[in-house]
Design an enzyme around this catalytic site. Sequence first.
Site, short mmCIF file in Angstrom:
data_model
loop_
_atom_site.label_atom_id
_atom_site.label_comp_id
_atom_site.label_asym_id
_atom_site.label_seq_id
_atom_site.Cartn_x
_atom_site.Cartn_y
_atom_site.Cartn_z
N CYS A 104 -8.30 5.11 -5.15
CA CYS A 104 -7.25 5.56 -4.23
C CYS A 104 -6.01 4.67 -4.36
O CYS A 104 -4.88 5.15 -4.47
CB CYS A 104 -7.80 5.55 -2.81
SG CYS A 104 -6.70 6.27 -1.59
N CYS A 105 -6.23 3.34 -4.36
CA CYS A 105 -5.09 2.42 -4.52
C CYS A 105 -4.46 2.57 -5.91
O CYS A 105 -3.24 2.42 -6.05
CB CYS A 105 -5.54 0.97 -4.33
SG CYS A 105 -5.72 0.44 -2.62
N CYS A 187 -2.19 0.85 4.76
CA CYS A 187 -2.45 2.25 5.09
C CYS A 187 -3.36 2.33 6.32
O CYS A 187 -4.24 1.48 6.51
CB CYS A 187 -3.16 2.93 3.93
SG CYS A 187 -2.23 2.94 2.39
N CYS A 190 -7.26 2.01 6.10
CA CYS A 190 -7.83 0.77 5.58
C CYS A 190 -7.29 -0.46 6.30
O CYS A 190 -7.37 -1.57 5.76
CB CYS A 190 -7.52 0.65 4.08
SG CYS A 190 -8.15 2.05 3.13
N CYS A 213 -4.75 -4.74 -3.12
CA CYS A 213 -4.66 -3.32 -3.50
C CYS A 213 -4.42 -3.13 -4.99
O CYS A 213 -4.37 -2.00 -5.46
CB CYS A 213 -3.56 -2.65 -2.70
SG CYS A 213 -1.96 -3.48 -2.84
S1 SF4 Z 1 -5.03 1.07 1.12
FE1 SF4 Z 1 -6.61 2.65 1.49
S2 SF4 Z 1 -5.54 4.62 1.86
FE2 SF4 Z 1 -4.06 3.12 0.99
S3 SF4 Z 1 -4.05 3.57 -1.18
FE3 SF4 Z 1 -5.55 1.91 -0.89
S4 SF4 Z 1 -7.58 2.91 -0.51
FE4 SF4 Z 1 -5.93 4.48 -0.33
#
Ligand code: SF4
Length: 217
Positions: A104-105, A187, A190, A213
């Site tokens: 996701c990151c 985010c 998280c 991240c």
């Molecule tokens: S902090 Fe969480 S929601 Fe944001 S990009 Fe990374 S995994 Fe995704």
Amino acid sequence: MSLITFPASLETGQPADTLRWAAEQFGVDGLVVTASFEDAVLVHVAATAVPGIEIVLLDTQYLFAETKWLVDELTRTLDLNLRIVHPLPSVQPDNLWQTDMEGCCAIRKVEPLNRSLEAKRAWVTGVRRADGPTRANAPVASYDIGRNIVKLNPLAAYTDDDMALYAQLHELPANPLTERGYPSIGCWPCTRPVAPGEDKRGGRWAGSAKTECGLHG
Ligand code: SF4
């Protein structure tokens, strides 16, 4: 880009001095600031030291409403040259954070960051040594070999008290989440508030081994 020698004065100077040095070295158009808008200090330092400097917000699709409010507020009051960088069009909200935070990151932060740095010569960040153990040795100036770009952390030596004093002196607005126990803000899926005395970044990816991240290591 060839490696350059950084003047020792960068480590002892004021954050604004680092920005002005960078503008002389690389030109205003050669600089990009990435800001999380966790607070207002970095963008204020950058925009007042180097008017017109590009400020990038990585819109991960999961930013807090409070963070978006601070972005709007500072863009208006500081006349920021703001560029909002989104994930690629193929990336849509998908709940990936529930099953694969690294992935996701990678698509919501790392890839958009790398796009933001294209054609730039120096990248300015808000990394501070006081952020926590993983950043305790962050230099003011270094070379990000992987990204082939100069990396500047003008606030590296700033303590939490320094940040508070700077914000107070310049009457800067705060991210409303700060007073609700969020000393580090990313985010919403998280990030959780931390308990008194807990590591400031302890609320980021809580319950997992993840501490960064992918932007800063
Ligand atoms: S902090 Fe969480 S929601 Fe944001 S990009 Fe990374 S995994 Fe995704």
